[in-house]
Design an enzyme around this catalytic site. Structure first.
Site, short mmCIF file in Angstrom:
data_model
loop_
_atom_site.label_atom_id
_atom_site.label_comp_id
_atom_site.label_asym_id
_atom_site.label_seq_id
_atom_site.Cartn_x
_atom_site.Cartn_y
_atom_site.Cartn_z
N ASP A 52 -24.07 69.97 59.81
CA ASP A 52 -22.60 68.63 59.45
C ASP A 52 -23.82 67.40 58.93
O ASP A 52 -24.10 66.75 58.23
CB ASP A 52 -22.91 67.79 60.81
CG ASP A 52 -22.02 66.08 60.15
OD1 ASP A 52 -21.06 66.10 60.70
OD2 ASP A 52 -23.23 64.80 60.64
N TYR A 57 -24.20 61.15 52.09
CA TYR A 57 -25.73 61.23 52.40
C TYR A 57 -26.58 61.62 50.82
O TYR A 57 -27.88 61.88 51.54
CB TYR A 57 -25.79 62.64 53.79
CG TYR A 57 -25.37 62.10 54.82
CD1 TYR A 57 -24.66 61.43 55.24
CD2 TYR A 57 -24.82 63.16 55.63
CE1 TYR A 57 -23.72 60.48 56.28
CE2 TYR A 57 -24.68 63.02 57.14
CZ TYR A 57 -24.21 61.59 57.45
OH TYR A 57 -23.48 61.23 58.74
N LYS A 86 -17.91 65.91 55.26
CA LYS A 86 -17.22 64.31 54.53
C LYS A 86 -16.47 63.71 53.86
O LYS A 86 -17.80 63.85 52.90
CB LYS A 86 -17.64 63.56 55.82
CG LYS A 86 -18.32 64.22 57.55
CD LYS A 86 -18.75 63.06 57.93
CE LYS A 86 -19.76 63.64 59.56
NZ LYS A 86 -20.73 63.89 58.48
N HIS A 119 -14.71 60.77 56.98
CA HIS A 119 -15.67 59.99 57.17
C HIS A 119 -15.51 58.68 57.64
O HIS A 119 -16.00 58.14 58.99
CB HIS A 119 -15.91 60.12 56.19
CG HIS A 119 -18.20 59.50 56.10
ND1 HIS A 119 -18.88 60.42 55.60
CD2 HIS A 119 -18.97 59.28 57.80
CE1 HIS A 119 -20.26 60.07 55.90
NE2 HIS A 119 -20.07 59.39 57.16
N SER A 169 -13.66 61.20 61.34
CA SER A 169 -14.41 60.36 62.06
C SER A 169 -14.69 59.26 61.88
O SER A 169 -14.51 58.50 61.47
CB SER A 169 -16.12 60.68 61.13
OG SER A 169 -16.74 60.20 61.54
N ASN A 170 -15.44 58.20 63.19
CA ASN A 170 -15.16 57.10 63.28
C ASN A 170 -13.65 56.35 63.50
O ASN A 170 -13.28 55.37 63.38
CB ASN A 170 -16.16 56.28 62.34
CG ASN A 170 -17.21 56.56 62.16
OD1 ASN A 170 -18.14 56.30 63.42
ND2 ASN A 170 -17.56 57.16 60.62
N SER A 264 -33.57 65.95 63.76
CA SER A 264 -34.89 65.61 63.10
C SER A 264 -35.67 65.96 62.37
O SER A 264 -34.91 66.72 61.70
CB SER A 264 -35.26 65.81 64.71
OG SER A 264 -36.80 65.65 64.62
N THR A 266 -38.79 66.30 62.66
CA THR A 266 -40.21 66.66 63.03
C THR A 266 -39.87 67.90 63.80
O THR A 266 -39.48 68.19 64.41
CB THR A 266 -40.57 65.74 64.03
OG1 THR A 266 -40.04 64.43 63.97
CG2 THR A 266 -42.24 65.91 64.84
N1 LIG Z 1 -19.68 60.71 61.29
C1 LIG Z 1 -20.72 59.70 61.21
O1 LIG Z 1 -20.01 58.22 60.48
C2 LIG Z 1 -21.96 59.63 61.32
C3 LIG Z 1 -23.32 58.66 62.10
C4 LIG Z 1 -24.28 58.81 61.98
C5 LIG Z 1 -24.81 59.70 62.61
N2 LIG Z 1 -23.75 61.19 61.56
C6 LIG Z 1 -23.89 62.30 61.91
O2 LIG Z 1 -25.18 62.21 63.13
C7 LIG Z 1 -26.15 63.04 62.92
C8 LIG Z 1 -27.23 62.76 64.38
O3 LIG Z 1 -27.24 61.54 64.22
P1 LIG Z 1 -28.03 60.39 64.63
O4 LIG Z 1 -29.45 60.63 63.10
O5 LIG Z 1 -28.16 59.14 65.13
O6 LIG Z 1 -29.52 61.42 65.63
P2 LIG Z 1 -29.76 61.63 67.06
O7 LIG Z 1 -30.64 62.83 67.53
O8 LIG Z 1 -29.46 60.76 68.20
O9 LIG Z 1 -30.90 60.47 66.92
C9 LIG Z 1 -32.51 60.91 65.46
C10 LIG Z 1 -33.62 60.22 66.21
O10 LIG Z 1 -33.69 60.53 66.87
C11 LIG Z 1 -35.70 61.04 66.26
N3 LIG Z 1 -35.44 62.57 67.91
C12 LIG Z 1 -35.41 63.18 67.39
N4 LIG Z 1 -35.22 64.68 68.13
C13 LIG Z 1 -35.97 63.61 69.18
C14 LIG Z 1 -36.56 64.03 70.46
N5 LIG Z 1 -36.27 65.33 70.75
N6 LIG Z 1 -37.70 63.37 70.97
C15 LIG Z 1 -37.98 62.02 70.75
N7 LIG Z 1 -37.21 61.71 69.46
C16 LIG Z 1 -36.41 62.47 69.27
C17 LIG Z 1 -35.93 61.62 65.83
O11 LIG Z 1 -37.06 60.81 64.84
P3 LIG Z 1 -37.91 62.01 64.01
O12 LIG Z 1 -36.57 62.38 62.59
O13 LIG Z 1 -39.04 60.54 63.63
O14 LIG Z 1 -37.97 63.31 65.03
C18 LIG Z 1 -34.12 60.19 64.37
O15 LIG Z 1 -34.98 59.29 64.86
C19 LIG Z 1 -26.40 62.94 61.63
O16 LIG Z 1 -27.57 63.20 61.06
C20 LIG Z 1 -25.46 63.17 60.89
O17 LIG Z 1 -24.76 64.16 60.70
C21 LIG Z 1 -22.68 61.03 61.91
#
Ligand SMILES: NC(=O)c1ccc[n+]([C@@H]2O[C@H](COP(=O)([O-])OP(=O)(O)OC[C@H]3O[C@@H](n4cnc5c(N)ncnc54)[C@H](OP(=O)(O)O)[C@@H]3O)[C@@H](O)[C@H]2O)c1
Length: 313
Positions: A52, A57, A86, A119, A169-170, A264, A266
């Site tokens: 995605d 970004y 997006k 988006h 989205s959103n 992530s 990591t």
């Molecule tokens: N359409 C939109 O407006 C919109 C908005 C937001 C996001 N998105 C999309 O959705 C994707 C995911 O969103 P998100 O970043 O909020 O995802 P998320 O997976 O809810 O959160 C990511 C965070 O969780 C941590 N994390 C990931 N796996 C983990 C695990 N197994 N254990 C503990 N912590 C963990 C990561 O840390 P580390 O990286 O430090 O490991 C990072 O800080 C985005 O990358 C983007 O593509 C879209």
């Protein structure tokens, strides 16, 4: 209970447009391009097949480099990969849509997209500035274009074979209904924030009735407070089933019929997040009934102003 492989590799066929979206997706909202490339490579290596992306970004080039290098190394075929990106708010005017999608494809180094999303439903002043502001520092919106007009431009992308499917989205339920009713080509995918603290059951039910895939972002709650991964219900289920809290939250999303995005940087967590398997029905019910916390982490849905993306100034 599904076998782990069929569970984590599950794809949801798209009713509108064509193709099938992997239920488990990797998001690329990672501020640093070098970290984006490394994380994308790891995600592809462990088995994620949905990426995605977004012009907003500002790292599509890094994602594209990772995709190209994996394909050149013979480790991936383009047709195994589902690429979503997006259209940002400053490109809602119909004449700006094709140049925007072409630029995204150039950076991502693909000739077509599997899915292209608007988006946010908010149009900003057209131009190259992604965050146009007035003298007082307020965002400048564009009242000269409607969401339906932008949608028509996305429909032409499907007609031209540039995108296999399109979506939003959103959006809230009301905006989604407006587009579904006006659309010649219906949204295949609706990407919104969703996790056990924001289950959005009404929106999911509407999507089911209309053959739309709900794609849940922030599936782990974006690591924000209150921390979903520390929730007592999630933690207890994880301990009982010998899974991690993240694996419980991700399995819950797939099992209730949504696709999801997690991110992530990591490597161990990227691997962990792909190693998901189905939950017993009583755990699904416990998450539905036993979690009282309700919170939206990302405010983008109210204003079109990014909630998780660092501002450019
Ligand atoms: N359409 C939109 O407006 C919109 C908005 C937001 C996001 N998105 C999309 O959705 C994707 C995911 O969103 P998100 O970043 O909020 O995802 P998320 O997976 O809810 O959160 C990511 C965070 O969780 C941590 N994390 C990931 N796996 C983990 C695990 N197994 N254990 C503990 N912590 C963990 C990561 O840390 P580390 O990286 O430090 O490991 C990072 O800080 C985005 O990358 C983007 O593509 C879209």
């Amino acid at each position: 209970m599904a076998a782990p492989d069929s569970f984590r590799l599950a794809k949801i066929p798209l009713t509108h447009g064509s193709g099938a979206i992997p239920a488990l997706g990797f998001g690329t909202l990672i501020p640093d391009p070098a970290a984006t490339k490394r994380a994308t490579e790891t995600a592809l290596q462990v088995g994620f097949r949905h990426l995605d992306c977004a012009e907003r970004y500002r790292n599509e080039q890094a994602v594209g480099d990772a995709i190209r290098e994996m394909i050149e190394a013979g480790a991936l075929r383009r047709d195994e990969l589902f690429v979503t990106t997006k259209l940002w708010n400053n490109n809602h005017r119909p004449e700006r849509v094709r140049p925007a999608v072409d630029a995204s494809c150039r950076r991502l180094q693909v000739d077509r997209l599997d899915c292209y999303l608007i988006h946010t439903p908010f149009a900003f002043q057209p131009g190259d500035e992604q965050e146009p502001r007035d003298a007082r520092g307020e965002f400048v919106y564009d009242s000269g274009v409607t969401l339906v007009e932008t949608w028509r431009a996305l429909e032409s992308l499907v007609d031209d074979g540039k995108c296999a499917a399109i979506g939003l989205s959103n959006v809230n339920l009301e905006k989604l209904q407006e587009i579904v009713e006006a659309a010649r080509i219906k949204p295949a995918v609706v990407e919104i924030e969703s996790h056990p603290y924001l289950p959005e059951w009404d929106l999911l039910e509407y999507c089911r009735r209309h053959g739309i895939v709900l794609l849940a972002f922030a599936a782990l709650g974006h690591a924000m407070e209150p921390r979903l991964l520390d929730d007592p219900v999630i933690v207890a289920i994880a301990q009982r089933l010998h899974k991690t809290p993240a694996q419980v939250a991700l399995a819950w999303a797939i099992q209730r019929g949504t696709a999801l995005l997690t991110t992530s940087v990591t490597p161990g967590r990227i691997r962990e997040n792909f190693e998901v398997s189905a939950l017993p029905e009583d755990a699904m019910q416990e998450i539905r009934d036993g979690i009282a916390t309700k919170i939206r982490f990302n405010t983008v849905v109210a204003t079109g102003v990014p909630g998780f993306i660092p501002r450019s100034r």
